[in-house]
Design a protein around this motif. Structure first.
Motif, short mmCIF file in Angstrom:
data_model
loop_
_atom_site.label_atom_id
_atom_site.label_comp_id
_atom_site.label_asym_id
_atom_site.label_seq_id
_atom_site.Cartn_x
_atom_site.Cartn_y
_atom_site.Cartn_z
N PRO A 267 0.82 -1.22 0.00
CA PRO A 267 0.00 0.00 0.00
C PRO A 267 0.85 1.26 0.00
CG PRO A 267 0.11 -0.93 2.21
CD PRO A 267 0.80 -1.92 1.30
N ALA A 268 0.33 2.30 -0.66
CA ALA A 268 1.01 3.61 -0.68
C ALA A 268 -0.04 4.71 -0.79
CB ALA A 268 1.98 3.70 -1.88
N PHE A 269 -0.08 5.59 0.21
CA PHE A 269 -1.04 6.69 0.22
C PHE A 269 -0.67 7.75 -0.83
CE2 PHE A 269 -1.69 5.08 4.53
CZ PHE A 269 -3.07 5.17 4.68
N SER A 270 -1.69 8.33 -1.46
CA SER A 270 -1.46 9.47 -2.35
C SER A 270 -1.05 10.68 -1.51
CB SER A 270 -2.72 9.79 -3.16
OG SER A 270 -3.79 10.14 -2.29
N PRO A 271 -0.41 11.70 -2.11
CA PRO A 271 0.02 12.86 -1.33
C PRO A 271 -1.11 13.57 -0.59
CG PRO A 271 1.15 12.81 -3.44
CD PRO A 271 0.12 11.73 -3.49
N ASP A 272 -2.34 13.53 -1.13
CA ASP A 272 -3.46 14.17 -0.44
C ASP A 272 -4.18 13.20 0.50
OD1 ASP A 272 -4.86 12.52 -2.15
OD2 ASP A 272 -5.81 14.13 -3.30
N GLY A 273 -3.75 11.95 0.56
CA GLY A 273 -4.33 10.98 1.47
C GLY A 273 -5.68 10.44 1.05
N LYS A 274 -6.14 10.78 -0.15
CA LYS A 274 -7.48 10.37 -0.56
C LYS A 274 -7.50 9.07 -1.36
CE LYS A 274 -9.25 15.13 -0.63
NZ LYS A 274 -9.84 16.20 -1.46
N LYS A 275 -6.33 8.62 -1.78
CA LYS A 275 -6.27 7.41 -2.59
C LYS A 275 -5.17 6.50 -2.06
CE LYS A 275 -8.02 9.64 -6.79
NZ LYS A 275 -7.80 9.94 -8.20
N LEU A 276 -5.29 5.24 -2.40
CA LEU A 276 -4.30 4.25 -2.00
C LEU A 276 -3.90 3.44 -3.23
CD1 LEU A 276 -3.01 3.11 0.75
CD2 LEU A 276 -4.54 1.17 0.35
N ALA A 277 -2.61 3.52 -3.58
CA ALA A 277 -2.09 2.63 -4.62
C ALA A 277 -1.68 1.33 -3.95
CB ALA A 277 -0.90 3.27 -5.31
N PHE A 278 -1.90 0.23 -4.63
CA PHE A 278 -1.51 -1.06 -4.07
C PHE A 278 -1.39 -2.08 -5.19
CE2 PHE A 278 -5.48 -3.65 -4.06
CZ PHE A 278 -6.37 -2.68 -4.49
N VAL A 279 -0.91 -3.25 -4.85
CA VAL A 279 -0.74 -4.33 -5.82
C VAL A 279 -1.84 -5.34 -5.61
CG1 VAL A 279 0.77 -6.17 -6.63
CG2 VAL A 279 1.73 -3.97 -5.94
N ARG A 280 -2.45 -5.73 -6.71
CA ARG A 280 -3.53 -6.71 -6.65
C ARG A 280 -3.27 -7.76 -7.73
NH1 ARG A 280 -9.85 -5.66 -8.32
NH2 ARG A 280 -10.63 -7.72 -7.71
N SER A 281 -3.35 -9.00 -7.32
CA SER A 281 -3.18 -10.08 -8.30
C SER A 281 -4.54 -10.75 -8.47
CB SER A 281 -2.13 -11.09 -7.84
OG SER A 281 -2.49 -11.62 -6.59
N GLN A 282 -5.36 -10.13 -9.27
CA GLN A 282 -6.75 -10.60 -9.42
C GLN A 282 -6.82 -12.01 -9.99
OE1 GLN A 282 -9.07 -8.14 -12.01
NE2 GLN A 282 -11.01 -8.85 -11.15
N LEU A 283 -6.02 -12.26 -11.01
CA LEU A 283 -6.02 -13.58 -11.65
C LEU A 283 -4.65 -14.22 -11.57
CD1 LEU A 283 -8.15 -12.67 -14.80
CD2 LEU A 283 -8.91 -13.87 -12.74
N GLY A 284 -3.93 -13.88 -10.51
CA GLY A 284 -2.62 -14.48 -10.30
C GLY A 284 -1.47 -13.63 -10.76
N ASN A 285 -1.72 -12.63 -11.61
CA ASN A 285 -0.64 -11.77 -12.09
C ASN A 285 -0.76 -10.40 -11.44
OD1 ASN A 285 1.62 -11.44 -14.02
ND2 ASN A 285 0.34 -9.74 -14.71
N PRO A 286 0.27 -9.94 -10.72
CA PRO A 286 0.15 -8.68 -10.00
C PRO A 286 0.24 -7.44 -10.90
CG PRO A 286 2.31 -9.64 -9.66
CD PRO A 286 1.53 -10.65 -10.44
N ASP A 287 -0.67 -6.52 -10.66
CA ASP A 287 -0.67 -5.23 -11.34
C ASP A 287 -0.93 -4.14 -10.31
OD1 ASP A 287 -0.35 -5.44 -14.30
OD2 ASP A 287 -2.01 -6.86 -14.08
N ILE A 288 -0.72 -2.89 -10.74
CA ILE A 288 -0.92 -1.74 -9.86
C ILE A 288 -2.36 -1.27 -9.98
CG2 ILE A 288 -0.10 0.54 -9.22
CD1 ILE A 288 2.03 -1.67 -9.05
N TRP A 289 -2.99 -1.06 -8.83
CA TRP A 289 -4.37 -0.56 -8.77
C TRP A 289 -4.39 0.66 -7.84
CZ3 TRP A 289 -8.98 -3.27 -10.59
CH2 TRP A 289 -8.69 -4.44 -11.30
N ILE A 290 -5.44 1.46 -7.99
CA ILE A 290 -5.67 2.58 -7.08
C ILE A 290 -7.07 2.44 -6.48
CG2 ILE A 290 -6.09 5.07 -6.94
CD1 ILE A 290 -3.81 5.51 -8.86
#
Length: 431
Positions: free
Chosen positions: A248-271
């Motif tokens: 997890p990584a907070f956005s500079p304004d604290g309103k969003k969170l970037a994170f890694v999600r492996s929905q189907l086994g392959n990890p990608d970046i999501w917000i």
């Protein structure tokens, strides 16, 4: 070849072990200071009371300034006088002791606790540079000391001090039967247990206001992201989507969170938009995309990806999802963190078979290897003033924290008295 870029994503595979740990107080050991460090004497502050003070304020200030590497602090035992008033200062004495600055002060009882008045003197000009008065309760004297250190540091160097900031980190022992998430002053003092588990805890991250931490816990048998409010200890499960949820990584304004999600086994970046809980997929690639970090303007993310074969750092624009590669030196560069001014990033860099911390000017691409004394360096986190990087390293079959300035001139270690320590995250400037 050790495939380290995905340690944060797959760390649970190696951490699914057992551990017991109860305490892990950190101790600062300065190993290298700036050659241009300013000589300064912090004279023990005078105290007229009969009872012992709960904290040695001047000793904390001296330790703070010494640990910064910017100052060469004179041991109190070498002082030939201990003035507490301006009228008591004999400048030629301090000049013969080759000091540039002298700090003197007094502590008095006040109706609500204590009042600390201090003066900073220029030995060569034989003048008072500035003075200041701070009040605090008995329970706040260590905070008062760190505030004084920050005040002196900013006045004499022009750089914001970070002595009042905090660290969070994970401690465990070699058996890996229990994992503790801890919170401490930047000098390792006043350690507090935030959360403990028999399952791994990884990737702690601060909210921009310093009130909340995010981390990944495996307590439910898979990687899930939790928020925890520091003041109350309240926990909230934030991301427990199908597959893995990590980094997890907070956005500079604290309103969003970037994170890694492996929905189907392959990890990608999501917000994740925190107010609406809506999701947006940022990367879509067959390679492993992980370890997202926001740029200070909030308009792009940097992340680690295997899309070119080995782990390298990339940047993705949130407006058009265009991706560009940022690192080209070496076959392994991962876990990037950006300084607050957005000019540099630090990351784990492989040179030969060793892993060290490197900094890179984002505009020019110029790379500077910062560490060489420690091994298996990982998890860098940048101080909010952009001057220092704290990271985890291996030493004699245990994990310690170490720190290095972004110019490589200042280095210190933060070994634990009691166990392994890893996954550090440096807080923002706390208000």
């Amino acid at each position: 070849m050790v495939n380290r870029p995905f340690i944060s994503f797959f760390l649970f595979l190696s951490l699914m072990l057992t551990a017991v740990i109860s305490r892990a107080e950190l101790v600062i050991e300065v190993t290298q200071g700036k050659q241009s460090a300013m000589p300064i004497a912090v004279v023990p502050f005078a105290w007229a009371g009969n009872e012992q003070l709960p904290e040695d304020v001047s000793a904390i200030v001296a330790n703070d300034l010494a640990s910064s590497g910017y100052f060469s602090v004179m041991p109190a035992a070498n002082m030939i006088s201990r003035p507490s008033e301006l009228s008591q200062v004999v400048y030629p004495d301090w000049s013969r002791l080759q000091q540039d600055f002298v700090v003197i002060g007094r502590i008095n009882a006040s109706p609500t606790g204590y009042a600390v008045e201090f003066h900073v003197l220029d030995v060569h000009q034989q003048v008072e540079v500035f003075r200041h008065r701070v009040k605090g309760k008995a329970s706040q004297l260590r905070d008062v000391a760190h505030y004084i250190s920050d005040f002196i540091f900013k006045k004499l160097t022009g750089v914001d001090g970070v002595f009042s900031t905090k660290l969070i980190y994970v401690t465990t022992n070699q058996q890996r039967t229990r994992f503790n998430l801890n919170y401490a002053d930047a000098d390792g003092a006043r350690e507090q247990l935030i959360f403990k588990s028999k399952d791994p805890i990884i990737s702690p991250a601060w909210s921009p206001d310093g009130k909340t931490v995010a981390y990944v816990s495996f307590e439910n048998g898979k990687s899930e992201i939790f928020f925890q409010t520091l003041a109350t200890g309240k926990r909230e499960k934030i991301a427990a989507f199908r597959g893995s949820n990590s980094a997890p990584a907070f956005s500079p304004d604290g309103k969003k969170l970037a994170f890694v999600r492996s929905q189907l086994g392959n990890p990608d970046i999501w917000i994740l938009d925190l107010p609406t809980r809506s999701l947006e997929r940022i990367t879509r690639h067959y390679g492993i995309d992980t370890e997202p970090q926001w740029m200070p303007d909030g308009e792009s993310l940097i992340f680690t990806s295997s899309r070119a074969g080995g782990p390298q750092i990339y940047q993705v624009s949130l407006a058009d999802k265009k991706v560009k590669r940022l690192t080209f030196e070496g076959r392994y560069n991962a876990r990037a963190r950006v300084t607050a001014d957005g000019r540099k990033m630090v990351y784990v860099h492989q040179a030969a078979d060793r892993f060290h911390i490197a900094s890179q000017e984002i505009k020019t691409g110029r790379v500077h290897i910062l560490t060489s004394e420690t091994e298996l360096d990982e998890s860098p986190s940048v101080a909010p003033n952009g001057s220092m990087v704290v990271y985890a390293a291996s030493e004699a079959d245990r994990s310690i924290l170490a720190a290095v300035s972004v110019d490589g001139e200042v280095k210190f270690r933060l070994p634990s008295r009691y166990g392994d320590v890893r996954e550090p995250a440096w807080s923002p400037i706390l208000q």
